[in-house]
Design a protein around this motif. Structure first.
Motif, short mmCIF file in Angstrom:
data_model
loop_
_atom_site.label_atom_id
_atom_site.label_comp_id
_atom_site.label_asym_id
_atom_site.label_seq_id
_atom_site.Cartn_x
_atom_site.Cartn_y
_atom_site.Cartn_z
N ALA A 28 0.87 -1.18 0.00
CA ALA A 28 0.00 0.00 0.00
C ALA A 28 0.90 1.22 0.00
CB ALA A 28 -0.93 0.01 1.22
N TRP A 29 0.60 2.18 -0.86
CA TRP A 29 1.41 3.40 -0.91
C TRP A 29 0.54 4.56 -1.38
CZ3 TRP A 29 1.63 -0.43 -4.53
CH2 TRP A 29 1.43 -0.08 -5.85
N TRP A 30 1.00 5.75 -1.01
CA TRP A 30 0.30 6.97 -1.38
C TRP A 30 0.87 7.49 -2.69
CZ3 TRP A 30 -4.05 9.07 0.31
CH2 TRP A 30 -4.36 10.39 -0.05
N LEU A 31 0.01 7.67 -3.68
CA LEU A 31 0.42 8.16 -4.98
C LEU A 31 0.07 9.64 -5.07
CD1 LEU A 31 1.64 7.30 -7.70
CD2 LEU A 31 -0.68 6.92 -8.52
N ALA A 32 1.10 10.48 -4.97
CA ALA A 32 0.89 11.92 -5.03
C ALA A 32 0.60 12.36 -6.46
CB ALA A 32 2.10 12.66 -4.48
N GLY A 33 0.18 13.61 -6.60
CA GLY A 33 -0.13 14.16 -7.91
C GLY A 33 -1.35 15.04 -7.87
N ALA A 34 -1.90 15.34 -9.05
CA ALA A 34 -3.09 16.20 -9.12
C ALA A 34 -4.28 15.55 -8.43
CB ALA A 34 -3.42 16.51 -10.58
N THR A 35 -4.37 14.23 -8.52
CA THR A 35 -5.44 13.49 -7.84
C THR A 35 -4.80 12.42 -6.95
OG1 THR A 35 -5.60 12.01 -9.76
CG2 THR A 35 -7.13 13.88 -9.67
#
Length: 311
Positions: free
Chosen positions: A153-160
């Motif tokens: 499980a990981w957090w995917l940064a970006g516009a959304t």
């Protein structure tokens, strides 16, 4: 002009003593947010000593720089710093410190570009592994599930920004454990821990022979995880958060006899299951205030001749 030399000595003294004092203290694991702030103040003080020493050295070496640095100052203040009385070491010091500053900036830019390239690569991979269905909008929902045999499980940064979870992790995480993982990753995003990691990695990579920067990088990676664990545990409980950590990392061998790659995970689980008491609010405020004063010392040293000249 002795102030630049004093600033360099002060920076070296801070770089040597402050990390040792923090390492010997018993409160960083109990208050990781305060420890993060303390480390940032220490490194900021070291960098500020170098920047101020560079500025005063350049003012002592070159008349053009001196005119800008002391432009609004009365004559007595300018004479207090005794510019122009130093030897060739002033120019050499200014050039060396300026090169160090440019190198630090280049390392930070490289680290940010590398992170963005990795994020674009992960976005592209996810578009292949989890394509949009007909009628589905991009970025709808804060959770994205991908097929995989390894629990991750990981957090995917970006516009959304979204939490990416594998199907193996969903099979392992029970009850509110998934919510705890989401809260943990959101804690990273809300506190902008990525920038702390970028800056610490850039300094450690650019100056691998400077121990304070290597310690800064290692402690940032460790403390941001503890801080995010606290965010999750305050919302969903320490036991739930600890069990989520175990379920996600059990197959990676981190709980075995030689868990070298991620040795911090068992320590994080132990910390959640047997927590030490938090510091009182008054002591947290005192520690925060004391850490905040560390970067002020180089400024006071720099201004001391001017304050004496002004009476």
């Amino acid at each position: 002009m002795m102030v630049p030399a004093v600033l360099l000595l002060l920076g070296a003294l801070t770089a040597v003593t402050a990390p040792r004092l923090i390492a010997r203290a018993d409160w960083p694991d109990r208050e990781p947010v305060v420890a993060l702030w303390a480390w940032q103040c220490v490194v900021a003080a070291v960098l500020l000593c170098c920047a101020l020493s560079m500025t005063l050295s350049a003012a002592a070496a070159w008349q053009a720089v001196r005119g800008h640095v002391f432009a609004p100052a009365p004559r007595s203040v300018v004479e207090a710093y005794a510019p122009g009385t130093t030897g060739p070491w002033a120019a050499a010091t200014a050039v060396a410190l300026a090169c160090g500053g440019l190198w630090s900036g280049a390392m930070l830019v490289r680290e940010v570009l590398r992170s963005r390239a990795g994020r674009r690569s992960r976005h592209a991979e996810l578009r292949l592994r989890a394509p949009l269905l007909p009628g589905e909008e991009s970025g709808s929902g804060r959770l994205l599930v991908v097929e995989a045999e390894r629990p991750e499980a990981w957090w995917l940064a970006g516009a959304t920004p979204r939490l990416v979870v594998t199907t193996a992790a969903l099979r392992r995480l029970k009850g509110r454990q998934l919510d705890a993982v989401l809260a943990h990753e959101q804690g990273h995003a809300q506190a902008r821990h990525d920038w702390l990691l970028h800056c610490s990695t850039a300094l450690a990579t650019g100056f691998p022979q400077v121990p304070v920067f290597a310690a800064f990088r290692d402690e940032m990676h460790r403390l941001v995880e503890l801080a995010a664990d606290d965010v999750a545990s305050r919302r969903f409980g320490r036991l739930t958060t600890a069990l989520a950590l175990v379920e996600l990392n059990e197959d990676r061998g981190v709980f075995g006899p030689s868990p070298a790659p991620q040795a911090h995970v068992p320590l994080r689980v132990d910390r959640l299951l047997a927590p030490a008491g938090r510091l009182t609010a008054a002591r947290r405020m005192r520690l925060t205030a004391a850490a905040s004063l560390v970067p002020v010392i180089p400024v006071l040293v720099t201004l001391a001749p001017a304050l004496r000249a002004l009476g």
